[in-house]
Design a protein around this motif. Structure first.
Motif, PDB file in Angstrom:
ATOM      1  N   ASP A   1      63.096   9.722  58.142  1.00 25.47           N
ATOM      2  CA  ASP A   1      63.016   9.752  59.436  1.00 25.47           C
ATOM      3  C   ASP A   1      62.192   7.960  60.199  1.00 25.47           C
ATOM      4  N   GLY A   2      61.870   7.995  59.286  1.00 18.76           N
ATOM      5  CA  GLY A   2      61.218   6.663  58.782  1.00 18.76           C
ATOM      6  C   GLY A   2      60.029   6.134  59.352  1.00 18.76           C
ATOM      7  N   GLN A   3      58.879   7.363  58.511  1.00 18.88           N
ATOM      8  CA  GLN A   3      58.066   7.073  58.261  1.00 18.88           C
ATOM      9  C   GLN A   3      57.408   6.876  57.188  1.00 18.88           C
ATOM     10  N   PRO A   4      56.452   5.745  56.374  1.00 19.07           N
ATOM     11  CA  PRO A   4      55.651   5.439  55.643  1.00 19.07           C
ATOM     12  C   PRO A   4      54.543   6.362  55.464  1.00 19.07           C
ATOM     13  N   LYS A   5      55.239   6.802  53.753  1.00 21.80           N
ATOM     14  CA  LYS A   5      53.568   7.845  53.754  1.00 21.80           C
ATOM     15  C   LYS A   5      53.172   7.802  52.642  1.00 21.80           C
ATOM     16  N   VAL A   6      52.315   7.657  52.122  1.00 21.32           N
ATOM     17  CA  VAL A   6      51.686   7.177  50.574  1.00 21.32           C
ATOM     18  C   VAL A   6      51.139   7.898  49.891  1.00 21.32           C
ATOM     19  N   ILE A   7      52.060   7.489  48.537  1.00 17.50           N
ATOM     20  CA  ILE A   7      52.348   8.668  47.265  1.00 17.50           C
ATOM     21  C   ILE A   7      51.227   8.559  46.461  1.00 17.50           C
ATOM     22  N   GLU A   8      50.359   7.215  46.617  1.00 26.87           N
ATOM     23  CA  GLU A   8      49.195   7.172  45.812  1.00 26.87           C
ATOM     24  C   GLU A   8      49.215   5.597  46.033  1.00 26.87           C
ATOM     25  N   PHE A   9      47.161   5.220  45.612  1.00 21.85           N
ATOM     26  CA  PHE A   9      47.045   3.816  46.006  1.00 21.85           C
ATOM     27  C   PHE A   9      46.738   3.265  44.992  1.00 21.85           C
ATOM     28  N   ASN A  10      47.136   2.310  44.312  1.00 20.85           N
ATOM     29  CA  ASN A  10      45.965   1.872  42.881  1.00 20.85           C
ATOM     30  C   ASN A  10      45.431   0.555  43.568  1.00 20.85           C
ATOM     31  N   CYS A  11      44.723   0.471  42.565  1.00 21.95           N
ATOM     32  CA  CYS A  11      43.737  -1.033  42.861  1.00 21.95           C
ATOM     33  C   CYS A  11      43.605  -2.958  42.431  1.00 21.95           C
ATOM     34  N   ARG A  12      44.847  -2.344  41.970  1.00 18.99           N
ATOM     35  CA  ARG A  12      45.019  -3.815  40.979  1.00 18.99           C
ATOM     36  C   ARG A  12      46.912  -4.129  40.982  1.00 18.99           C
ATOM     37  N   PHE A  13      46.971  -4.928  40.853  1.00 20.82           N
ATOM     38  CA  PHE A  13      48.595  -6.182  41.108  1.00 20.82           C
ATOM     39  C   PHE A  13      49.768  -4.639  40.318  1.00 20.82           C
ATOM     40  N   GLY A  14      50.868  -4.240  40.778  1.00 20.23           N
ATOM     41  CA  GLY A  14      51.440  -3.924  39.998  1.00 20.23           C
ATOM     42  C   GLY A  14      51.925  -3.539  38.701  1.00 20.23           C
ATOM     43  N   ASP A  15      52.252  -2.732  38.312  1.00 21.15           N
ATOM     44  CA  ASP A  15      53.766  -3.572  37.454  1.00 21.15           C
ATOM     45  C   ASP A  15      54.915  -3.238  37.139  1.00 21.15           C
ATOM     46  N   PRO A  16      55.959  -3.613  36.866  1.00 21.46           N
ATOM     47  CA  PRO A  16      55.809  -4.874  36.375  1.00 21.46           C
ATOM     48  C   PRO A  16      56.552  -5.098  38.468  1.00 21.46           C
ATOM     49  N   GLU A  17      56.191  -4.592  38.827  1.00 19.91           N
ATOM     50  CA  GLU A  17      56.208  -5.273  40.377  1.00 19.91           C
ATOM     51  C   GLU A  17      55.690  -7.053  40.550  1.00 19.91           C
ATOM     52  N   THR A  18      54.841  -7.363  39.770  1.00 16.44           N
ATOM     53  CA  THR A  18      53.849  -8.777  39.995  1.00 16.44           C
ATOM     54  C   THR A  18      55.085  -9.301  39.268  1.00 16.44           C
ATOM     55  N   GLN A  19      55.787  -8.982  38.383  1.00 14.61           N
ATOM     56  CA  GLN A  19      56.437 -10.569  37.673  1.00 14.61           C
ATOM     57  C   GLN A  19      58.111 -10.485  38.803  1.00 14.61           C
ATOM     58  N   ALA A  20      58.127  -9.404  39.783  1.00 15.99           N
ATOM     59  CA  ALA A  20      59.666  -9.992  40.854  1.00 15.99           C
ATOM     60  C   ALA A  20      58.471 -10.847  41.982  1.00 15.99           C
ATOM     61  N   VAL A  21      57.246 -10.194  42.639  1.00 15.46           N
ATOM     62  CA  VAL A  21      56.815 -10.903  43.861  1.00 15.46           C
ATOM     63  C   VAL A  21      56.647 -12.200  43.036  1.00 15.46           C
ATOM     64  N   LEU A  22      56.029 -12.804  42.327  1.00 16.85           N
ATOM     65  CA  LEU A  22      54.956 -13.918  42.413  1.00 16.85           C
ATOM     66  C   LEU A  22      56.234 -14.437  41.936  1.00 16.85           C
ATOM     67  N   PRO A  23      56.939 -14.815  41.550  1.00 17.35           N
ATOM     68  CA  PRO A  23      58.029 -15.392  41.293  1.00 17.35           C
ATOM     69  C   PRO A  23      58.823 -16.189  42.581  1.00 17.35           C
ATOM     70  N   LEU A  24      58.797 -15.325  43.328  1.00 20.08           N
ATOM     71  CA  LEU A  24      58.755 -16.124  44.703  1.00 20.08           C
ATOM     72  C   LEU A  24      57.849 -16.688  45.274  1.00 20.08           C
ATOM     73  N   LEU A  25      56.900 -16.298  45.228  1.00 20.80           N
ATOM     74  CA  LEU A  25      55.740 -17.468  46.195  1.00 20.80           C
ATOM     75  C   LEU A  25      55.440 -18.483  46.132  1.00 20.80           C
ATOM     76  N   GLU A  26      55.634 -19.130  47.042  1.00 22.00           N
ATOM     77  CA  GLU A  26      54.901 -20.594  47.484  1.00 22.00           C
ATOM     78  C   GLU A  26      53.835 -20.923  47.711  1.00 22.00           C
ATOM     79  N   THR A  27      53.182 -19.949  48.602  1.00 24.05           N
ATOM     80  CA  THR A  27      51.669 -20.468  48.126  1.00 24.05           C
ATOM     81  C   THR A  27      50.901 -20.702  46.955  1.00 24.05           C
ATOM     82  N   PRO A  28      50.513 -21.649  46.438  1.00 25.27           N
ATOM     83  CA  PRO A  28      49.113 -21.378  45.440  1.00 25.27           C
ATOM     84  C   PRO A  28      48.660 -19.940  45.247  1.00 25.27           C
ATOM     85  N   LEU A  29      48.588 -19.232  44.143  1.00 27.75           N
ATOM     86  CA  LEU A  29      48.112 -18.313  43.793  1.00 27.75           C
ATOM     87  C   LEU A  29      46.768 -18.196  44.503  1.00 27.75           C
ATOM     88  N   ALA A  30      46.319 -19.798  43.120  1.00 28.04           N
ATOM     89  CA  ALA A  30      44.917 -19.777  42.917  1.00 28.04           C
ATOM     90  C   ALA A  30      44.433 -19.564  44.370  1.00 28.04           C
TER      91      ALA A  30
END
Length: 426
Positions: free
Chosen positions: A277-306
């Motif tokens: 029905d289009g509603q988001p529900k939390v499966i779990e939380f993590n306290c850090r960058f995901g792996d391998p999501e980070t390897q997909a997200v950061l190559p698209l980032l234009e704003t300086p990460l630092a």
């Protein structure tokens, strides 16, 4: 500025790689790093004991390091941030109290329930007998979770009662460490999405949504892994859905942390399922960058990460302009050792990386090390091959093309990454 990145996986290679693209960053140290970070210009791997927090603090001060970025969950859960804060060192990564959102699933579930955050119904048990009785009463499908850290492998989506009972017995037998608690959750249907958000404890900003592929087998079969591939952004996650995730999940979670006097500066990673029905529900939380999501997200980032990570550490995220992104998509495919996530062999030579990167892709190292100038395998997930394209299909095709020349003995990768890119994907 100098930055220290703590960790040895593909996520840490991606962080070091992206940080070095920031004009303000002149050197990155990695503790301990891997074969990929060893080859990065202006990056140095360290041989310090990663468990010696006082030694890390001393090194950081001696080298005038401006920021420590902690990649994995284990040092966060063990209190590395707390030790560094005590010495006046700026850190991107939550304190031990904040890291409980990942290190204890029962703690995280209680936090969500107290804040009214949409999530699966669950019950916590401290012995196998009562957990078994509950599962028999509820029936399958059902989800069994080890309460503590399990490197992404402590969750069993049990489609049968037998599988659920086996998972309960494995947890209490110590497969994931000396567990004293187990979480049993209702089985939710829908599409999964990972939303990594940056926060300085006051302001929270989501990054591009990504989708991970956790099971080892094609068609999402077999046991869970740390992640076999990812892509970003997710085509069916609209701007309105992302805003709903921010208002219904991310912001209330940050407020709940603040109400417990937890100063949370780092990544709040929401693993979500979008119900039919289009509603988001939390499966779990993590306290850090995901792996391998980070390897997909950061190559698209234009704003300086630092700039972003430093703003979080200094509680100045609200002063940062809107995060800018490249137009297009990124796809990441993980090459793993044969046998992973079970037992696997190490120390196989790796070839073909130059040919892979000649295609324009980026090869992030995870389980690799340099041995007398020869790159060898040293972990379960060995490499993450990422490519960027104008369309999702273009990015995926480029990633697989780059992956083809890479070889090491008993290598394995899924050939169906991106199969769930459409809203009705399975």
């Amino acid at each position: 500025m100098k930055i220290l990145v703590v960790g040895s996986g593909g996520r840490e290679h991606a962080l070091a790689w992206k940080l070095l693209q920031s004009s303000r960053v002149n050197q990155v140290f990695c503790l301990p790093g891997n074969g990929g970070t060893a080859a990065l210009k202006n990056c140095e791997n360290l041989t310090l004991d990663a468990d010696d927090f006082d030694a890390i603090a001393t090194f950081t001060k001696q080298k005038n390091i401006a920021l420590v970025v902690i990649g994995p969950e284990l040092p966060l859960a063990a209190g590395l941030t707390d030790t560094l804060h005590e010495q006046g060192i700026a850190v991107f990564g939550p304190t031990q109290a904040g890291a409980q959102i990942e290190s204890s699933k029962s703690w995280a579930k209680a936090l969500m329930e107290s804040a009214g955050i949409p999530t699966a119904k669950a019950a916590t048990f401290t012995d196998a007998a009562s957990a078994t009785a509950y599962v028999k009463e509820q029936g399958a499908p059902i989800v069994v979770k080890a309460d503590g850290l399990a490197a992404g492998k402590g969750v069993t989506v049990a489609l049968t009662l037998e599988a659920a009972l086996d998972a309960i017995n494995e947890v209490f037998a110590g497969k994931f460490g000396p567990e004293s608690q187990i979480l049993i959750e209702e089985y939710l249907t829908g599409q999964e999405v990972s939303v990594l958000a940056l926060t300085d404890g006051q302001t929270i900003r989501p990054l591009l949504p990504a989708q991970d592929h956790k099971p080892i087998g094609e068609g999402d079969t077999g046991p869970n892994t740390g992640g076999m591939g990812a892509y970003a952004p997710v085509p069916w996650v609209t701007e309105s859905l992302l805003q709903q995730i921010k208002s219904d999940v991310l912001e209330p979670t940050l407020e709940a942390l603040k109400s417990r006097q937890i100063d949370y500066r780092g990544v709040l990673y929401a693993g979500l399922i979008i119900t039919p029905d289009g509603q988001p529900k939390v499966i779990e939380f993590n306290c850090r960058f995901g792996d391998p999501e980070t390897q997909a997200v950061l190559p698209l980032l234009e704003t300086p990460l630092a700039d972003l990570l430093n703003a979080c550490a200094e509680q100045k995220l609200a002063q940062m302009p809107k995060i800018e992104w490249k137009i297009g998509f990124a796809a990441c495919v993980v090459m793993a050792s044969g046998g992973y996530p079970g037992p696997y062999q190490k120390h196989y030579p790796i070839t073909g990386l130059d040919e892979a990167e000649a295609t324009g892709a980026v090869v992030f190292h995870a389980g690799t090390q340099l041995q007398e100038q020869t790159l060898i395998t040293s972990g379960g997930r060995v490499l993450a091959v990422t490519a960027v394209g104008k369309t999702f299909e273009d990015a995926l095709q480029k990633s697989y093309k780059a992956l083809s020349p890479i070889q090491f003995q008993e290598s394995y990768y899924r050939r169906d990454i991106g199969q769930r890119a459409q809203p009705n994907g399975t």
